[in-house]
Motif scaffolding. Structure first.
Motif, short mmCIF file in Angstrom:
data_model
loop_
_atom_site.label_atom_id
_atom_site.label_comp_id
_atom_site.label_asym_id
_atom_site.label_seq_id
_atom_site.Cartn_x
_atom_site.Cartn_y
_atom_site.Cartn_z
N ASN A 1 91.85 -19.13 -33.85
CA ASN A 1 91.52 -18.10 -32.86
C ASN A 1 92.75 -17.58 -32.13
OD1 ASN A 1 88.95 -18.65 -33.62
ND2 ASN A 1 88.27 -19.48 -31.67
N ALA A 2 93.70 -18.44 -31.90
CA ALA A 2 94.92 -18.01 -31.19
C ALA A 2 95.69 -16.97 -31.98
CB ALA A 2 95.79 -19.21 -30.89
N LYS A 3 95.53 -17.03 -33.28
CA LYS A 3 96.24 -16.07 -34.14
C LYS A 3 95.33 -14.98 -34.68
CE LYS A 3 99.63 -19.49 -35.76
NZ LYS A 3 100.21 -20.17 -36.95
N ASN A 4 94.06 -14.99 -34.25
CA ASN A 4 93.09 -14.00 -34.76
C ASN A 4 93.10 -13.96 -36.29
OD1 ASN A 4 92.24 -13.28 -32.23
ND2 ASN A 4 93.42 -11.40 -32.13
N THR A 5 93.14 -15.11 -36.87
CA THR A 5 93.30 -15.21 -38.32
C THR A 5 92.22 -16.10 -38.90
OG1 THR A 5 95.68 -14.91 -38.13
CG2 THR A 5 94.86 -15.85 -40.19
N VAL A 6 91.69 -15.66 -40.02
CA VAL A 6 90.74 -16.46 -40.79
C VAL A 6 91.37 -16.76 -42.15
CG1 VAL A 6 88.50 -16.46 -41.94
CG2 VAL A 6 88.71 -15.56 -39.63
N TYR A 7 91.18 -17.99 -42.60
CA TYR A 7 91.77 -18.42 -43.85
C TYR A 7 90.68 -18.74 -44.87
CZ TYR A 7 95.68 -19.21 -40.68
OH TYR A 7 96.66 -19.04 -39.74
N LEU A 8 91.02 -18.55 -46.12
CA LEU A 8 90.16 -19.00 -47.21
C LEU A 8 91.02 -19.83 -48.15
CD1 LEU A 8 87.28 -18.84 -48.43
CD2 LEU A 8 88.16 -17.02 -49.91
N GLN A 9 90.86 -21.13 -48.07
CA GLN A 9 91.58 -22.04 -48.95
C GLN A 9 90.77 -22.21 -50.22
OE1 GLN A 9 94.65 -23.59 -48.53
NE2 GLN A 9 94.37 -24.24 -50.66
N MET A 10 91.39 -21.91 -51.34
CA MET A 10 90.69 -21.96 -52.63
C MET A 10 91.34 -23.02 -53.49
SD MET A 10 90.24 -17.87 -53.31
CE MET A 10 92.00 -17.63 -53.53
N ASN A 11 90.61 -24.06 -53.77
CA ASN A 11 91.10 -25.14 -54.61
C ASN A 11 90.31 -25.20 -55.90
OD1 ASN A 11 92.87 -25.93 -52.51
ND2 ASN A 11 91.32 -27.25 -51.60
N SER A 12 90.83 -25.94 -56.85
CA SER A 12 90.16 -26.13 -58.15
C SER A 12 89.71 -24.79 -58.73
CB SER A 12 88.96 -27.07 -57.99
OG SER A 12 89.37 -28.33 -57.49
N LEU A 13 90.61 -23.84 -58.71
CA LEU A 13 90.26 -22.49 -59.15
C LEU A 13 89.89 -22.46 -60.62
CD1 LEU A 13 92.90 -20.57 -57.08
CD2 LEU A 13 90.45 -20.10 -57.05
N LEU B 1 95.08 -21.52 -54.05
CA LEU B 1 95.65 -20.38 -53.35
C LEU B 1 95.02 -20.34 -51.96
CD1 LEU B 1 95.52 -17.53 -56.02
CD2 LEU B 1 97.59 -18.56 -55.06
N ARG B 2 95.69 -19.68 -51.05
CA ARG B 2 95.13 -19.48 -49.72
C ARG B 2 95.23 -18.02 -49.32
NH1 ARG B 2 96.71 -22.05 -43.83
NH2 ARG B 2 98.43 -20.55 -43.96
N HIS B 3 94.10 -17.48 -48.89
CA HIS B 3 94.05 -16.14 -48.32
C HIS B 3 94.11 -16.24 -46.81
CE1 HIS B 3 93.10 -13.66 -51.78
NE2 HIS B 3 92.18 -14.51 -52.16
N SER B 4 94.70 -15.22 -46.20
CA SER B 4 94.65 -15.07 -44.76
C SER B 4 94.16 -13.67 -44.44
CB SER B 4 96.04 -15.24 -44.13
OG SER B 4 96.61 -16.48 -44.47
N CYS B 5 93.43 -13.55 -43.36
CA CYS B 5 92.98 -12.24 -42.88
C CYS B 5 93.25 -12.19 -41.39
CB CYS B 5 91.50 -12.05 -43.18
SG CYS B 5 90.87 -10.41 -42.74
N VAL B 6 94.14 -11.29 -40.99
CA VAL B 6 94.54 -11.18 -39.59
C VAL B 6 93.87 -9.98 -38.96
CG1 VAL B 6 96.48 -10.99 -38.02
CG2 VAL B 6 96.77 -12.17 -40.21
N ALA B 7 93.18 -10.21 -37.86
CA ALA B 7 92.49 -9.15 -37.15
C ALA B 7 93.31 -8.74 -35.93
CB ALA B 7 91.11 -9.61 -36.73
#
Length: 118
Positions: free
Chosen positions: A73-85, A17-23
């Motif tokens: 940085n251009a999108k003010n977004t941080v991602y958390l890619q979660m593999n092998s959950l 799964l992938r999380h995104s956090c937009v500031a």
């Protein structure tokens, strides 16, 4: 400042799964963004962090090698890619912004549920 989190969901063990956090709300320069999680009946747990400048990253031992934090940085977004959950990754995940990299979590995103079935 607002943090909007996206992602999460239900996945089988071994999935991804992938999380995104937009500031939004101001110009960001010296901040550190964190991901935390909280499982039912447990305390909030640090997962990962990234510095906006330099992209210095760190992950907790429990997720190292499986989770990857990154930023756009251009999108003010941080991602958390979660593999092998794993089922033990089941929790509500939160992003948190340390606006001045001073060790304080100034803003929090809304939690997003991740459920990993065995």
């Amino acid at each position: 400042v607002q943090l909007q989190a996206f992602g999460g969901g239900l996945v089988q063990a071994g999935g991804s799964l992938r999380h995104s956090c937009v500031a939004s709300g101001r110009t960001f320069s010296r901040y550190t963004m964190y991901w935390f999680r909280q499982a039912p009946g447990k305390e909030r747990e640090f997962v990962s962090r990234i510095s906006w400048t330099g992209g210095i990253t760190y992950c907790a031992d429990s997720v190292k090698g499986r989770f990857t934090i990154s930023s756009d940085n251009a999108k003010n977004t941080v991602y958390l890619q979660m593999n092998s959950l794993k089922p033990e990754d089941t929790a509500v995940y939160y992003c948190a912004l340390d606006l001045y990299s001073d060790g304080h979590y100034h803003y929090w995103g809304q939690g997003t549920q991740v459920t990993v079935s065995s």
